[in-house]
Design a protein around this motif. Sequence first.
Motif: not given
Length: 110
Positions: A2-4
């Motif tokens: 997942a992207a931050r």
Amino acid sequence: MAARFRMSNRGVGQLLNSALISGEMLRRAEVIKGVAEAISPVGGPGDPHPGNYKRSWYARVERKAVGRSRKRRPVGVVGNSAYYARWAEFGTEKVRAHHVLLRAAAAGGR
């Protein structure tokens, strides 16, 4: 993976000042105004200006300083321009309080 997410304070400020937020503030103010108009007292046959209080409601968006930063943000405002509106809302020793705006805000601000 997942992207931050990284929040941008400037981006949040731009969102809060956007037409989308202003439109939503106006929509909510119009809902409250509609409820206030519906529950406003009109007055009886002896009233010199029957219906004036009911017709005097307004809704608009103003830019006001809010929060600790005191930055100007769109705020929905509902009011009544009848000169006796405060007495209708809060009452006097001779007239009972109607609390129209209080009840309208409690019922319609969604």
